[in-house]
Write an enzyme that holds these catalytic residues in place. Structure first.
Site, PDB file in Angstrom:
ATOM      1  N   ASP A 123       0.831  -1.216   0.000  1.00 48.71           N
ATOM      2  CA  ASP A 123       0.000   0.000   0.000  1.00 48.71           C
ATOM      3  C   ASP A 123       0.857   1.254   0.000  1.00 48.71           C
ATOM      4  OD1 ASP A 123      -2.131   1.701   0.318  1.00 48.71           O
ATOM      5  OD2 ASP A 123      -2.601   1.136   2.371  1.00 48.71           O
ATOM      6  N   GLU A 128      -2.507   9.896  -1.043  1.00 46.35           N
ATOM      7  CA  GLU A 128      -3.721   9.091  -1.249  1.00 46.35           C
ATOM      8  C   GLU A 128      -4.422   8.824   0.078  1.00 46.35           C
ATOM      9  OE1 GLU A 128      -5.946   5.142  -1.613  1.00 46.35           O
ATOM     10  OE2 GLU A 128      -4.291   5.700  -0.334  1.00 46.35           O
ATOM     11  N   GLU A 129      -3.610   8.546   1.097  1.00 46.62           N
ATOM     12  CA  GLU A 129      -4.167   8.090   2.376  1.00 46.62           C
ATOM     13  C   GLU A 129      -4.852   9.222   3.154  1.00 46.62           C
ATOM     14  OE1 GLU A 129      -4.266   5.040   3.108  1.00 46.62           O
ATOM     15  OE2 GLU A 129      -2.469   4.006   2.363  1.00 46.62           O
ATOM     16  N   ASP A 184      -2.948  -0.985  -6.877  1.00 46.68           N
ATOM     17  CA  ASP A 184      -3.003  -0.691  -5.440  1.00 46.68           C
ATOM     18  C   ASP A 184      -3.161  -1.999  -4.660  1.00 46.68           C
ATOM     19  OD1 ASP A 184      -2.996   0.806  -3.120  1.00 46.68           O
ATOM     20  OD2 ASP A 184      -4.863   1.875  -3.525  1.00 46.68           O
ATOM     21  N   HIS A 201      -3.630  -1.889   6.170  1.00 41.30           N
ATOM     22  CA  HIS A 201      -3.591  -0.822   7.179  1.00 41.30           C
ATOM     23  C   HIS A 201      -3.161  -1.325   8.553  1.00 41.30           C
ATOM     24  CE1 HIS A 201      -6.030   2.433   4.807  1.00 41.30           C
ATOM     25  NE2 HIS A 201      -4.913   2.038   4.204  1.00 41.30           N
TER      26      HIS A 201
HETATM   27 ZN    ZN Z   1      -3.971   2.566   2.305  1.00 45.80          ZN
END
Ligand code: ZN
Ligand code: NAG
Ligand code: NAG
Ligand code: NAG
Length: 387
Positions: free
Chosen positions: A145, A194-195, A246, A331
């Site tokens: 990620d 992105e996060e 992704d 995550h």
């Molecule tokens: Zn992520």
């Protein structure tokens, strides 16, 4: 990224099914070409691989890790792929944790276009991954990620470069540059921000992709001259396909087909996986194909919010290569180098590499072992396809 409900607006656009744009009338790669696609080997080792290892650090926007990774990416293209252009698209935004301060977000765009093109002329296969990592939990690495996808794209750039160079050189020598409406190039976008910093919302997520899609949709390309050249109005409309990687790198990924309008491209990717597997050119032994939806299920994957959304809002066609369900490490602190499945990582490099070579029509410059090559007639045929 984040799960979201299907978008009724997007579903409306599904009227044109199975209609690949005419610019992608490419020939499938031959078996011998597939065999010749190199493995990333050690370059993608998580401990000491020159591509991947430097990415496996926390790289939160506004921290030193962000700068370190930016240098790594730029340095690679400057030293290994000097013919690729390098461009930044920068923005700033406050975040929920910045106390009102503006945090920098920097998207890196590297591009290899035919040397004769004018601004707005080429259509660009666009490969995308995000290089930022999540703020929490502290020390989070984000190997799937999306450090591994970024390293995959660095490798793919190297794989295609030699073939692209040969094609451009031959077309230039034949005086064909700019004479057809299919001046294809490739660009890779390493997106920042992105996060979400706290919780995924429209404002707290996709900082980089929102800024880039907005800028590209509002920046008209300079008018073309002479007018016979094909001309795209904005950098956004030059994107022939937005191929977003992704959450890749865990074993046995299941990537569904998400969008009816690009199901045909998904099918090409899946066919490449099937062919590589049957030629025993893949290393992984998944329980099912990575891309299982080729025969039947079309565009029914449960949509996932991700960096494609701002581009899709601008009418860009998207192929979203993200597994559903997400990897178990998603995550969590364990999304690190040690938990990557390296055969799977290397297989994604081969699959995506082959897809890109095929999309860019590289059979035109592939010398089939034992066969006489007639470049000129091949090129003439290319012209007729697009006339
Ligand atoms: Zn992520
Ligand atoms: C790189 O690390 C791998 C383990 O991830 C190890 O097997 C390999 O020997 C190392 N190579 C070098 C040159 O240190
Ligand atoms: C954009 O950000 C990059 C990466 O931090 C930096 O190297 C570059 O100088 C910035 N460009 C501008 C115009 O500020
Ligand atoms: C799709 O069907 C073809 C032909 O039967 C088969 O070879 C291929 O493995 C199938 N692909 C997938 C992803 O199931």
């Amino acid at each position: 990224m984040f799960f979201s409900l299907p978008h009724s607006l997007i579903l409306l656009t599904s009227a044109i099914l199975f209609q690949p744009p005419t610019v992608t009338a490419y020939k499938p790669l031959s078996d011998s070409f597939l065999r010749a696609i190199p493995s990333p080997d050690d370059t993608i080792d998580p401990v000491n691989g020159s591509l991947l290892a430097p990415l496996l650090i926390p790289r939160v926007p506004g921290t030193p890790g962000q700068k370190t990774v930016q240098h790594h990416l730029v340095n690679y293209f400057q030293t290994e792929l000097p013919r690729w252009s390098i461009e930044w698209q920068n923005s700033t935004s406050p975040t929920p944790i910045s106390g009102g301060a503006e945090i920098p977000f920097a998207n890196l765009i590297v591009r290899r276009e035919p040397p004769w093109v004018q601004p707005g002329q080429s259509n660009l296969l666009t490969l995308v991954a995000h290089y930022d990592s999540k703020y929490q939990p502290e020390g989070f690495i984000g190997a799937t990620d999306s450090a591994a996808p970024c390293a995959m794209l660095m490798h793919v750039a190297k794989v295609v470069d030699a073939h692209v160079t040969r094609m451009y050189d031959e077309m230039a020598a034949l005086g064909e540059g700019g004479s057809v409406a299919m001046d294809m190039g490739i660009q890779i976008i390493f997106l920042d921000g992105e996060e979400a910093f706290i919780k995924w919302t429209d404002e707290d997520s996709l900082y980089g992709s929102r800024a880039l899609a907005s800028e590209w949709s509002q920046t008209p390309n300079p008018p073309s001259s002479p007018s016979k050249f094909y001309h795209h109005r904005t950098p956004l409309s030059q994107i022939s396909l937005f191929l977003l990687l992704d959450l890749l790198g865990a074993s046995s990924p299941q990537v569904p087909s998400y969008f009816p309008t690009t199901h045909w491209a998904y099918t090409h990717l899946s066919t490449i996986e099937t062919r590589l597997r049957s030629l025993q050119l893949l290393e992984s032994t998944p329980t099912a194909p990575f891309l299982p939806d080729a025969n039947g299920t079309m565009g029914h994957g449960h949509r996932v919010s991700d960096d494609h959304l701002p581009f899709m809002g601008g009418g860009v066609e998207v192929l979203h290569v993200i597994p559903s369900p997400f990897p178990g490490v998603w995550h969590k602190m364990v999304d690190d180098g040690a938990h990557l499945d390296m055969p799977t990582v290397r297989d994604w490099c081969r699959i995506v590499g082959a897809f890109v070579l095929e999309w860019l029509d590289m059979m035109e410059v592939w010398d089939e072992p034992g066969e006489e090559v007639e470049v000129e007639s091949g090129m003439a045929e290319r012209k007729r396809w697009v006339a």
